[in-house]
Write an enzyme that holds these catalytic residues in place. Structure first.
Site, short mmCIF file in Angstrom:
data_model
loop_
_atom_site.label_atom_id
_atom_site.label_comp_id
_atom_site.label_asym_id
_atom_site.label_seq_id
_atom_site.Cartn_x
_atom_site.Cartn_y
_atom_site.Cartn_z
N GLN A 41 0.89 -1.24 0.05
CA GLN A 41 -0.10 0.06 -0.12
C GLN A 41 0.76 1.16 -0.04
OE1 GLN A 41 -3.93 0.14 2.05
NE2 GLN A 41 -2.86 -1.44 3.59
N TYR A 92 2.82 -9.60 16.34
CA TYR A 92 2.80 -8.48 15.19
C TYR A 92 3.50 -7.27 15.89
CZ TYR A 92 1.81 -4.36 12.27
OH TYR A 92 2.07 -3.53 11.63
#
Length: 305
Positions: free
Chosen positions: A23, A145
């Site tokens: 992105q 994460y």
């Protein structure tokens, strides 16, 4: 030698972008089109019609070779393992991409006196605050994460390279998979939908972050090293975000609020991860757009594609 002299005299920077087909990398590609600097876009994946150099950032020799051959001055690391739930079961890969690779890029940057711009996350925080998180707040990731991204930050610091780290949140764009595109699809297909209302943060339009990165490079602000927070202005829940996406997208789905516990997931998310952007605005002299204004621009671009 002539090319080297040209770069030195006229201040043109050679910039390596990793994760260029994601992105942010895709937005950087568009934003860089008007830059005087030279960009080398790299990734391990390919996109039809998009020119990208293959680069495995987990291979230190490969990173050294491309930095030397392309005479790189600045590395912008957009590559990351971002599947938050999958990371809980695939911690080795998440650590490799989010920490080890970041350390490799930082090591090469330190060896060759390059500048490094690295993208991190709001997930380095616990989410138990009621005030926006400043850069100096203690970190406490809830899952794999966030832990691996924080480890990457620490490896960069340990390398001693000149680095700028932008922590961001809720990233979206017309490219790849993200919440905005998912909600546009779901609200056009379904009559009703439930979205959590008890997780609060701020979306980040990848185009706005890309513009900041280009500005930092073009305006020679690379000496302003440190950690900075960047997202759009405002604070909302995922429910509020989904309602706005539906409305701006012209859909009529009935979106209802629900609790996080109603939709359990492998990874625990921060309940509150609004980032304080005072430092980035004052340091780089920028004005950050309001989240809804940026969302409207993104949806316009998505519909025009």
């Amino acid at each position: 030698m002539r090319d080297f002299i040209f770069v030195t005299i006229f201040g043109i920077m050679n910039v390596l972008v990793t994760g260029a087909n994601g992105q942010l990398g895709s937005e950087l590609r568009e934003a860089a089109a008007k830059s005087r600097d030279r960009f080398v876009f790299s990734d391990v994946t390919s996109v039809p019609g998009v020119e990208t150099v293959y680069l495995d950032i987990t291979n230190v020799d490969a990173v050294r070779i491309i930095c030397d051959s392309e005479r790189i001055d600045v590395i912008v690391n957009c590559a990351a393992y971002t599947n938050v739930d999958k990371a809980e079961d695939d911690s080795a890969t998440a650590m490799l991409l989010n920490s080890t690779a970041a350390g490799i890029l930082a090591t090469v940057a330190a060896e060759r006196n390059l500048k490094l711009i690295h993208i991190s996350t709001d997930y380095v925080f616990h989410g138990d605050s009621t005030l926006p998180y400043r850069e100096d707040r203690p970190t406490h990731p809830l899952g794999v994460y966030g832990s691996t991204k924080l480890s990457g930050e620490r490896k960069i610091a340990e390398s001693g390279c000149d680095s700028i780290i932008f922590r961001t949140a809720w990233l979206y764009s017309p490219f790849g998979k993200n919440f905005v595109k998912t909600m546009l699809g779901l609200t056009s297909e379904r009559d009703s939908l439930k979205v959590v209302f008890d997780q609060i943060g701020t979306p980040t339009y990848a185009r706005d972050l890309a513009k900041l990165i280009i500005k930092v490079i073009s305006d020679n602000m690379l000496s302003l090293t440190g950690i900075y927070h960047f997202s759009n202005e405002g604070a909302i829940s995922w429910y509020d975000f989904a309602k706005a996406i539906c409305e701006i997208g012209g859909n009529s789905c009935d979106i209802r609020p629900c609790h996080t516990e109603d939709y359990p997931s492998k990874a625990q998310r921060p309940r509150f991860s609004v980032l304080d952007k005072t430092k980035v605005k004052e340091t780089f002299g920028i004005t950050i757009p309001y989240w809804r204004d940026s969302l409207e621009d993104c949806i316009r671009r998505i519909k025009s594609r």
